[in-house]
Design a protein around this motif. Structure first.
Motif, PDB file in Angstrom:
ATOM      1  N   ASN A 285       0.926  -1.162   0.249  1.00  0.00           N
ATOM      2  CA  ASN A 285      -0.060   0.143  -0.517  1.00  0.00           C
ATOM      3  C   ASN A 285       0.944   1.003  -0.309  1.00  0.00           C
ATOM      4  OD1 ASN A 285      -1.632   1.985   0.639  1.00  0.00           O
ATOM      5  ND2 ASN A 285      -2.617   1.215   2.401  1.00  0.00           N
ATOM      6  N   PRO A 286       0.924   1.741  -1.296  1.00  0.00           N
ATOM      7  CA  PRO A 286       2.064   2.980  -1.704  1.00  0.00           C
ATOM      8  C   PRO A 286       1.577   4.720  -0.211  1.00  0.00           C
ATOM      9  CG  PRO A 286       1.431   2.447  -3.536  1.00  0.00           C
ATOM     10  CD  PRO A 286       0.734   1.694  -2.690  1.00  0.00           C
ATOM     11  N   LYS A 287       0.776   4.386   0.289  1.00  0.00           N
ATOM     12  CA  LYS A 287      -0.102   5.193   0.731  1.00  0.00           C
ATOM     13  C   LYS A 287       0.604   4.881   2.486  1.00  0.00           C
ATOM     14  CE  LYS A 287      -5.045   6.306  -0.866  1.00  0.00           C
ATOM     15  NZ  LYS A 287      -6.153   6.215  -0.755  1.00  0.00           N
ATOM     16  N   GLY A 288       1.026   4.059   2.771  1.00  0.00           N
ATOM     17  CA  GLY A 288       1.335   3.098   4.154  1.00  0.00           C
ATOM     18  C   GLY A 288       0.945   3.249   4.770  1.00  0.00           C
ATOM     19  N   ALA A 289      -0.485   3.642   4.975  1.00  0.00           N
ATOM     20  CA  ALA A 289      -1.748   3.448   6.179  1.00  0.00           C
ATOM     21  C   ALA A 289      -2.390   1.983   6.600  1.00  0.00           C
ATOM     22  CB  ALA A 289      -1.928   4.828   5.941  1.00  0.00           C
ATOM     23  N   VAL A 290      -2.822   2.024   7.159  1.00  0.00           N
ATOM     24  CA  VAL A 290      -4.015   0.726   7.399  1.00  0.00           C
ATOM     25  C   VAL A 290      -5.324   1.355   7.719  1.00  0.00           C
ATOM     26  CG1 VAL A 290      -2.671  -0.435   8.086  1.00  0.00           C
ATOM     27  CG2 VAL A 290      -3.361   0.074   9.899  1.00  0.00           C
ATOM     28  N   PRO A 291      -6.651   0.362   7.445  1.00  0.00           N
ATOM     29  CA  PRO A 291      -6.258  -0.940   7.285  1.00  0.00           C
ATOM     30  C   PRO A 291      -6.402  -1.000   5.331  1.00  0.00           C
ATOM     31  CG  PRO A 291      -8.459   0.130   7.475  1.00  0.00           C
ATOM     32  CD  PRO A 291      -7.697   1.158   7.509  1.00  0.00           C
ATOM     33  N   LEU A 292      -5.737  -1.887   5.291  1.00  0.00           N
ATOM     34  CA  LEU A 292      -5.822  -2.295   3.891  1.00  0.00           C
ATOM     35  C   LEU A 292      -6.171  -3.621   3.885  1.00  0.00           C
ATOM     36  CD1 LEU A 292      -4.955  -0.810   0.505  1.00  0.00           C
ATOM     37  CD2 LEU A 292      -2.891  -3.034   1.527  1.00  0.00           C
ATOM     38  N   LEU A 293      -7.340  -3.644   2.507  1.00  0.00           N
ATOM     39  CA  LEU A 293      -7.926  -5.165   2.522  1.00  0.00           C
ATOM     40  C   LEU A 293      -7.839  -5.814   1.509  1.00  0.00           C
ATOM     41  CD1 LEU A 293     -10.265  -6.570   3.451  1.00  0.00           C
ATOM     42  CD2 LEU A 293     -12.253  -5.657   2.138  1.00  0.00           C
ATOM     43  N   GLU A 294      -7.247  -6.557   0.521  1.00  0.00           N
ATOM     44  CA  GLU A 294      -6.761  -7.427   0.196  1.00  0.00           C
ATOM     45  C   GLU A 294      -8.076  -8.824  -0.176  1.00  0.00           C
ATOM     46  OE1 GLU A 294      -3.547 -10.552  -1.232  1.00  0.00           O
ATOM     47  OE2 GLU A 294      -2.481  -8.373  -0.562  1.00  0.00           O
ATOM     48  N   LEU A 295      -8.328  -8.558  -1.054  1.00  0.00           N
ATOM     49  CA  LEU A 295      -9.693  -9.226  -2.462  1.00  0.00           C
ATOM     50  C   LEU A 295      -8.846 -10.768  -2.342  1.00  0.00           C
ATOM     51  CD1 LEU A 295     -11.688  -6.731  -3.913  1.00  0.00           C
ATOM     52  CD2 LEU A 295     -11.541  -7.576  -1.503  1.00  0.00           C
ATOM     53  N   ASP A 296      -9.973 -11.562  -2.810  1.00  0.00           N
ATOM     54  CA  ASP A 296      -9.911 -12.842  -2.780  1.00  0.00           C
ATOM     55  C   ASP A 296      -8.457 -13.029  -4.115  1.00  0.00           C
ATOM     56  OD1 ASP A 296     -10.547 -14.410  -0.917  1.00  0.00           O
ATOM     57  OD2 ASP A 296     -12.228 -14.384  -1.390  1.00  0.00           O
ATOM     58  N   ASP A 297      -9.553 -12.009  -5.635  1.00  0.00           N
ATOM     59  CA  ASP A 297      -8.807 -11.927  -6.729  1.00  0.00           C
ATOM     60  C   ASP A 297      -7.660 -11.231  -6.093  1.00  0.00           C
ATOM     61  OD1 ASP A 297      -9.349  -9.285  -6.555  1.00  0.00           O
ATOM     62  OD2 ASP A 297     -10.928 -10.388  -8.130  1.00  0.00           O
ATOM     63  N   GLY A 298      -7.212 -11.182  -5.484  1.00  0.00           N
ATOM     64  CA  GLY A 298      -5.961  -9.624  -5.038  1.00  0.00           C
ATOM     65  C   GLY A 298      -5.869  -8.379  -5.659  1.00  0.00           C
ATOM     66  N   GLN A 299      -7.314  -8.060  -5.665  1.00  0.00           N
ATOM     67  CA  GLN A 299      -7.287  -6.666  -6.315  1.00  0.00           C
ATOM     68  C   GLN A 299      -7.881  -5.787  -4.666  1.00  0.00           C
ATOM     69  OE1 GLN A 299     -10.828  -4.867  -8.343  1.00  0.00           O
ATOM     70  NE2 GLN A 299     -11.250  -6.428  -8.058  1.00  0.00           N
ATOM     71  N   ARG A 300      -7.187  -4.650  -4.092  1.00  0.00           N
ATOM     72  CA  ARG A 300      -6.747  -4.847  -2.862  1.00  0.00           C
ATOM     73  C   ARG A 300      -7.220  -3.002  -2.812  1.00  0.00           C
ATOM     74  NH1 ARG A 300      -0.188  -4.933  -3.294  1.00  0.00           N
ATOM     75  NH2 ARG A 300      -0.402  -7.548  -2.188  1.00  0.00           N
ATOM     76  N   LEU A 301      -8.385  -2.882  -1.370  1.00  0.00           N
ATOM     77  CA  LEU A 301      -8.521  -1.493  -1.199  1.00  0.00           C
ATOM     78  C   LEU A 301      -8.707  -0.616   0.058  1.00  0.00           C
ATOM     79  CD1 LEU A 301     -11.398  -0.087  -2.249  1.00  0.00           C
ATOM     80  CD2 LEU A 301     -13.016  -1.778  -0.770  1.00  0.00           C
ATOM     81  N   SER A 302      -8.736   0.227   0.100  1.00  0.00           N
ATOM     82  CA  SER A 302      -7.673   1.068   1.163  1.00  0.00           C
ATOM     83  C   SER A 302      -9.312   1.612   1.681  1.00  0.00           C
ATOM     84  CB  SER A 302      -6.904   1.961   0.924  1.00  0.00           C
ATOM     85  OG  SER A 302      -7.457   2.842   0.191  1.00  0.00           O
ATOM     86  N   GLU A 303      -8.830   2.662   2.628  1.00  0.00           N
ATOM     87  CA  GLU A 303      -9.399   3.836   3.286  1.00  0.00           C
ATOM     88  C   GLU A 303     -10.805   2.659   3.972  1.00  0.00           C
ATOM     89  OE1 GLU A 303      -8.437   6.818   3.123  1.00  0.00           O
ATOM     90  OE2 GLU A 303      -7.061   6.611   2.244  1.00  0.00           O
ATOM     91  N   GLY A 304     -10.738   2.922   5.586  1.00  0.00           N
ATOM     92  CA  GLY A 304     -11.205   1.749   6.017  1.00  0.00           C
ATOM     93  C   GLY A 304     -12.764   2.433   6.251  1.00  0.00           C
ATOM     94  N   VAL A 305     -13.147   3.840   6.624  1.00  0.00           N
ATOM     95  CA  VAL A 305     -15.044   4.121   5.492  1.00  0.00           C
ATOM     96  C   VAL A 305     -15.485   3.603   4.829  1.00  0.00           C
ATOM     97  CG1 VAL A 305     -16.604   5.704   5.126  1.00  0.00           C
ATOM     98  CG2 VAL A 305     -14.996   6.320   7.031  1.00  0.00           C
ATOM     99  N   VAL A 306     -14.459   3.200   3.525  1.00  0.00           N
ATOM    100  CA  VAL A 306     -14.935   3.312   1.775  1.00  0.00           C
ATOM    101  C   VAL A 306     -15.029   1.021   1.972  1.00  0.00           C
ATOM    102  CG1 VAL A 306     -14.597   2.823  -0.280  1.00  0.00           C
ATOM    103  CG2 VAL A 306     -14.177   4.008   1.001  1.00  0.00           C
ATOM    104  N   ILE A 307     -13.898   0.201   2.733  1.00  0.00           N
ATOM    105  CA  ILE A 307     -13.461  -1.105   2.931  1.00  0.00           C
ATOM    106  C   ILE A 307     -14.555  -1.249   4.235  1.00  0.00           C
ATOM    107  CG2 ILE A 307     -12.278  -2.578   4.929  1.00  0.00           C
ATOM    108  CD1 ILE A 307      -9.710  -0.990   4.207  1.00  0.00           C
ATOM    109  N   CYS A 308     -15.641  -0.464   5.285  1.00  0.00           N
ATOM    110  CA  CYS A 308     -16.499  -0.928   6.054  1.00  0.00           C
ATOM    111  C   CYS A 308     -18.056  -1.586   4.683  1.00  0.00           C
ATOM    112  CB  CYS A 308     -16.873   0.140   7.149  1.00  0.00           C
ATOM    113  SG  CYS A 308     -14.791  -0.219   7.828  1.00  0.00           S
ATOM    114  N   GLN A 309     -17.968   0.122   4.467  1.00  0.00           N
ATOM    115  CA  GLN A 309     -18.948   0.133   3.536  1.00  0.00           C
ATOM    116  C   GLN A 309     -19.162  -1.234   2.611  1.00  0.00           C
ATOM    117  OE1 GLN A 309     -19.276   3.619   1.583  1.00  0.00           O
ATOM    118  NE2 GLN A 309     -19.401   4.557   3.649  1.00  0.00           N
ATOM    119  N   PHE A 310     -17.356  -1.219   1.570  1.00  0.00           N
ATOM    120  CA  PHE A 310     -17.730  -2.991   0.893  1.00  0.00           C
ATOM    121  C   PHE A 310     -17.864  -3.755   1.256  1.00  0.00           C
ATOM    122  CE2 PHE A 310     -15.655  -5.894  -0.640  1.00  0.00           C
ATOM    123  CZ  PHE A 310     -15.161  -6.463  -2.237  1.00  0.00           C
TER     124      PHE A 310
END
Length: 202
Positions: A47-72
């Motif tokens: 994660n080039p942003k250097g911040a947690v959280p980061l969610l890595e999906l089963d297909d390898g995609q990565r999602l950052s930003e905690g609020v967005v991760i929770c909504q997802f």
């Protein structure tokens, strides 16, 4: 899925939600100070942003930003109790709170954690946080959770951010409705499990 986290950081909110929704996941601990994962990988390569959280999906995609991760996460399993359906006013109310916590509370803690911030700077942000938490507490005077009777993703986020007060000598004990809220959320099985997994509870 993999959740990259740091104990007690804002990644605790999606951690608790993952447990709440019953999705299988792997935890990967990150030392944000050293910029390394528990496996010795440079976190900036993940994660080039250097911040947690980061969610890595089963297909390898990565999602950052905690609020967005929770909504997802809630949307993936149709947990409209935790994140109401898209297009509903209830959804926007939860997002309204998430945005307030992000912009007004979460970021206001940054100077208090910064060893290089001056005493005057810390005093200013302490005063601002006290006013903001007083307002949040007043909103909880007649309801158990931020948007009413139902616990949502916004409540998980508020719990985590408010818990940081203990690390920066920010006394929130006068905010009685907020304190009652903190007790309710901490008692939830998913939050208790997440706190224990992160080594924050014995």
């Amino acid at each position: 899925m993999k959740l990259y986290y740091s104990p007690g950081a804002c990644s605790l909110a999606p951690h608790a939600l993952l447990i709440d929704i019953g999705q299988p996941f792997e935890l990967v601990k990150v030392d944000t100070g050293k910029g390394l994962t528990e496996h010795g990988q440079r976190f900036s390569d993940i994660n080039p942003k250097g911040a947690v959280p980061l969610l890595e999906l089963d297909d390898g995609q990565r999602l950052s930003e905690g609020v967005v991760i929770c909504q997802f996460l809630c949307d993936q399993v149709g947990r409209t109790d935790l994140m109401p359906a898209a297009g509903t006013m209830a959804r926007y109310r939860v997002m309204e709170w998430q945005n307030y916590i992000t912009s007004e509370l979460h970021k206001s803690f940054a100077p208090l954690f910064n060893a290089q911030a001056s005493k005057d700077t810390k005093a200013l942000f302490t005063e601002q946080l006290q006013r903001k938490f007083a307002w949040v507490s007043s909103q909880l005077a007649d309801r158990p959770y931020l948007t009413g009777e139902a616990y949502t993703a916004a409540d998980a986020y508020l719990f985590v951010v408010a818990s940081w007060a203990a690390y920066v000598q920010l006394d929130l004990s006068a905010h009685t409705h907020l304190q009652a809220f903190m007790g309710r959320v901490k008692a939830r099985p998913a939050m208790l499990a997440a706190l224990k997994a992160e080594g924050l509870l014995q």
